[in-house]
Design a protein around this motif. Structure first.
Motif, short mmCIF file in Angstrom:
data_model
loop_
_atom_site.label_atom_id
_atom_site.label_comp_id
_atom_site.label_asym_id
_atom_site.label_seq_id
_atom_site.Cartn_x
_atom_site.Cartn_y
_atom_site.Cartn_z
N LYS A 29 46.83 -39.20 25.15
CA LYS A 29 46.64 -39.06 23.36
C LYS A 29 46.89 -40.03 22.27
N GLY A 30 45.99 -39.81 21.49
CA GLY A 30 46.30 -41.19 21.17
C GLY A 30 46.42 -40.50 19.19
N VAL A 31 46.28 -41.66 18.27
CA VAL A 31 45.89 -41.08 17.15
C VAL A 31 44.68 -42.76 16.31
N TYR A 32 44.13 -42.25 15.73
CA TYR A 32 43.17 -43.21 15.46
C TYR A 32 43.14 -43.21 14.22
N ARG A 33 42.54 -44.58 13.63
CA ARG A 33 42.34 -45.38 12.19
C ARG A 33 40.95 -45.38 12.31
N TYR A 81 47.12 -45.68 17.99
CA TYR A 81 48.25 -45.64 17.96
C TYR A 81 48.14 -44.70 19.78
N ALA A 82 48.75 -44.92 20.88
CA ALA A 82 48.90 -44.62 21.93
C ALA A 82 50.24 -43.04 21.29
N GLY A 83 49.68 -42.19 22.30
CA GLY A 83 51.11 -41.12 22.16
C GLY A 83 52.13 -41.42 22.24
N GLY A 84 51.68 -41.17 23.85
CA GLY A 84 52.30 -40.84 25.08
C GLY A 84 52.56 -39.62 25.12
N ALA A 98 49.57 -49.12 26.82
CA ALA A 98 51.02 -47.86 27.68
C ALA A 98 51.16 -46.85 26.51
N PRO A 99 52.40 -45.85 26.96
CA PRO A 99 52.18 -45.01 25.64
C PRO A 99 53.77 -46.10 24.34
N GLY A 100 52.77 -45.41 23.60
CA GLY A 100 53.36 -46.60 22.09
C GLY A 100 52.75 -47.52 21.62
N ALA A 101 51.49 -47.85 22.45
CA ALA A 101 50.60 -49.28 22.17
C ALA A 101 49.75 -49.05 21.00
N SER A 102 49.52 -50.65 20.49
CA SER A 102 48.29 -49.97 19.89
C SER A 102 47.50 -51.54 19.60
N ILE A 103 46.37 -50.70 19.08
CA ILE A 103 45.78 -51.77 18.17
C ILE A 103 46.00 -52.21 17.01
N ASP A 131 40.54 -43.06 7.40
CA ASP A 131 41.87 -41.77 8.30
C ASP A 131 42.16 -41.48 9.26
N TRP A 132 43.08 -40.96 9.40
CA TRP A 132 44.09 -40.37 10.48
C TRP A 132 43.55 -39.50 11.01
N VAL A 133 42.90 -40.30 12.22
CA VAL A 133 42.40 -39.32 13.24
C VAL A 133 43.40 -38.60 15.00
N GLU A 134 43.49 -37.71 15.33
CA GLU A 134 44.61 -37.15 16.92
C GLU A 134 43.44 -36.71 17.32
N VAL A 135 43.53 -37.96 18.72
CA VAL A 135 42.52 -37.39 19.94
C VAL A 135 43.08 -36.85 20.48
#
Length: 276
Positions: A222-226, A251-254, A199-204, A230-234
């Motif tokens: 979209k989301g941001v992976y660690r 993190y899920a970006g929403g 869901a938007p805003g959820a995370s591992i 490194d932080w990587v936008e996908v």
């Protein structure tokens, strides 16, 4: 709204900057959707009117256990002899369009969201009708099956994303869930290809570090992976390869849900010689 992103091909305009998000390291790789252009496609033997974006293949310092390809099959195209390796198992996941699959003598009509597991040794074909409205685009994941004495290999089957209820991770009330197409406790399966949902805003919320190798194709959102510090936008249409033991969190970006098709190798003893 398009449910699953698929490559559109073409070429960037001459006025575009060279800078992009593609990166290749010894721990992970990022193949953004913007690099999936016409000039990086492959043609495959015994496939008619089909082009392929190869995302991963067994290679020193890269994927070790699997290959992953996106197929675009034009109207009237496909293959009656698609698989050259008799020991290969496969998953097909349809991103858009429709086609006809024959697997071990059974006929199936595939459409957006269809999921087909093709067992090792399965005789199969995939064809798109000449009167189809659009090309068929699908993800094709292949792995050489690892047999176990006394355990029969799995059987082929076809289902749909829309027909499988996601399983929530404990304590997350559905904000982080997995659409599982096979029983995770069934050791006949040596790979899992699931859909992970946020869901938007959820995370591992922690850096997973484990033995499974991963291939992730971003289906939606979209989301941001660690990854390995490194932080990587996908975003939808990107592909990630993660080496075994690569630390990973996201993190899920929403504003929309974030979903990806996940490959991982599972349920086997660790070989005691590298490369086996």
């Amino acid at each position: 709204m398009q449910e699953y992103y698929s490559p559109v091909g073409g070429l960037p305009g001459r006025d575009q900057l060279l800078t992009g998000r593609a990166i290749f390291t010894d721990a992970y790789a990022v193949i953004p959707r913007g690099v999936m252009t016409d000039i990086v496609t492959s043609r495959l033997p015994n496939w008619d009117m089909t082009r392929a974006w190869v995302l991963a293949r067994p290679l020193t310092g890269f994927a070790e256990t699997f290959s992953e390809t996106i197929l675009e099959i034009a109207q009237g195209g496909g293959s009656s002899k698609p698989e050259p390796d008799p020991d290969a198992e496969a998953v097909l996941f349809v991103l858009s369009g429709s086609g006809h699959l024959k697997a071990d003598g059974e006929d199936f009509e595939l459409a957006e969201g269809s999921y087909a597991y093709l067992a090792p040794g399965c005789e199969w074909s995939l064809l798109v009708g000449s009167n189809a409205a659009h090309p068929l685009k699908c993800v094709w994941i292949r792995k050489r099956y690892e047999t176990i004495e006394g355990v029969a290999p799995p059987r082929s089957f076809v289902t749909r994303d829309q027909d499988v209820q996601p399983t929530s991770m404990p304590g997350y009330d559905g904000a982080w869930s997995t659409t599982r197409f096979v029983d995770p406790d069934d050791v006949a399966h040596d790979m899992h290809v699931n859909i992970v949902n946020f869901a938007p805003g959820a995370s591992i919320p922690f850096a997973e570090t484990h033995v499974m190798e991963h291939g992730l194709y971003m289906l939606h959102g979209k989301g941001v992976y660690r990854l390995n510090g490194d932080w990587v936008e996908v975003e939808a249409g990107d592909f990630l390869w993660l080496r075994a033991f690569c630390p990973q969190a996201c993190y899920a970006g929403g504003p929309a849900p974030f979903r990806y098709l996940l490959y991982k190798n599972v349920n086997r003893h660790m070989p005691l010689s590298p490369g086996r």
